[in-house]
Design an enzyme around this catalytic site. Structure first.
Site, PDB file in Angstrom:
ATOM      1  N   SER A  46      -3.407   3.960   1.124  1.00 25.07           N
ATOM      2  CA  SER A  46      -2.557   5.141   1.262  1.00 25.07           C
ATOM      3  C   SER A  46      -2.368   5.843  -0.069  1.00 25.07           C
ATOM      4  CB  SER A  46      -1.188   4.745   1.828  1.00 25.07           C
ATOM      5  OG  SER A  46      -0.628   3.657   1.098  1.00 25.07           O
ATOM      6  N   GLU A 114      -9.238  -3.509   8.151  1.00 33.06           N
ATOM      7  CA  GLU A 114      -8.955  -2.831   9.412  1.00 33.06           C
ATOM      8  C   GLU A 114     -10.075  -3.063  10.410  1.00 33.06           C
ATOM      9  OE1 GLU A 114      -6.800   1.013   7.218  1.00 33.06           O
ATOM     10  OE2 GLU A 114      -8.412   1.332   8.679  1.00 33.06           O
ATOM     11  N   GLU A 181      -0.157  -0.830  13.715  1.00 35.61           N
ATOM     12  CA  GLU A 181       0.263   0.525  13.340  1.00 35.61           C
ATOM     13  C   GLU A 181       0.170   1.490  14.513  1.00 35.61           C
ATOM     14  OE1 GLU A 181      -0.647   3.998   9.987  1.00 35.61           O
ATOM     15  OE2 GLU A 181      -1.589   2.020   9.817  1.00 35.61           O
TER      16      GLU A 181
END
Length: 264
Positions: A46, A114, A181
């Site tokens: 991020s 991920e 998420e």
């Protein structure tokens, strides 16, 4: 506060204690969060958006991640440090082993990747080589172009069931932590009950074993917008350390996330 390890987080899940996690990218904020009693810090990719001003996380590379991991490590004494594996840094097992080693050598105690069942062999290989893994399901930002934007995942029943199976498979492969998420709260609860490893939610409801926020959102300084699942804790306290202490308290007592922060 005693040194936080993956075993600490596992014990917290077993005892029903909520885990509080936040992102950080430098030594100063990391030290403050560590002193406030945060359980884990994620050096997130991020940083591409909140530090570099990018539209998404894809431009972030392994050297960026290693640099910021080194910075965070210098500010931390007790908190568990997790570092993101950036876009295409684990496309093959060999890539994953090389790049995860860079992050561990930079100071991480765990790496995060991920994806679903396609990562099973990679996760198993990392764990066999002494590298703890945090998996990540739901809205996986590195796949934003496949999803067609930042959208809630798992609302379709078939996709929800597939995500539960993914979670079980990732745990079986050796993942010791799982970030969920932007998924419906009921799915967050179902996955948390389906696996024995701790789940950390961000927009995944209040029934996950813990929560994570991007620090810029938690402190109300994001330059674009405040996501639905976030809350500005600084506005309630006027002091950064007190804001993080409030965040930890609100997660612990079940007040955060509230109904206004969850997806159905």
């Amino acid at each position: 506060m005693a040194k936080i390890t993956t075993s600490t987080l596992q014990k917290m899940k077993t005892q029903g204690q909520k885990i509080s996690t936040i992102t950080a990218y430098d030594a100063s904020f990391a030290k403050l969060f560590d002193q406030a009693g945060i359980h884990a810090i994620l050096i997130g990719d991020s940083l591409g958006m909140v530090l570099q001003g990018q539209d998404d996380t894809l431009p972030v590379d392994i050297e960026h991640m290693a640099y910021h991991t080194q910075c965070v490590k210098r500010g931390v004494e007790d908190t568990l440090i997790i570092a993101d594996m950036p876009f295409m840094s684990y496309a093959s097992k060999e890539q994953a082993f090389t790049n995860a080693a860079k992050l561990m050598q930079a100071g991480a105690s765990m790496v995060k990747i991920e994806g679903g069942q396609w990562l099973m062999d990679t996760i198993q290989g990392l764990v066999e080589r002494g590298i703890p893994v945090c998996a990540h399901l739901g809205l996986t930002p590195q796949s934003v172009n496949v999803f067609g934007g930042f959208k809630v995942q798992g609302r379709d029943n078939d996709k929800a069931l597939a995500m539960i199976e993914d979670a079980k498979a990732l745990e079986a492969a050796g993942a010791q932590l799982l970030v969920l998420e932007c998924i419906p709260s009921e799915l967050g609860k179902a996955i948390s009950e389906a696996v024995t490893i701790p789940t950390i939610g961000i927009g995944a409801g209040k029934d996950t074993d813990g929560q994570i926020l991007v620090m810029h959102d938690a402190l109300g300084i994001s330059c674009s917008y405040m996501p639905k699942f976030s809350r500005n804790f600084l506005i309630d306290t006027g002091d950064i350390k007190k804001a993080i202490e409030l965040y930890i308290k609100e997660v612990s007592n079940g007040n955060f996330p509230g109904t206004e922060h969850i997806f159905k």
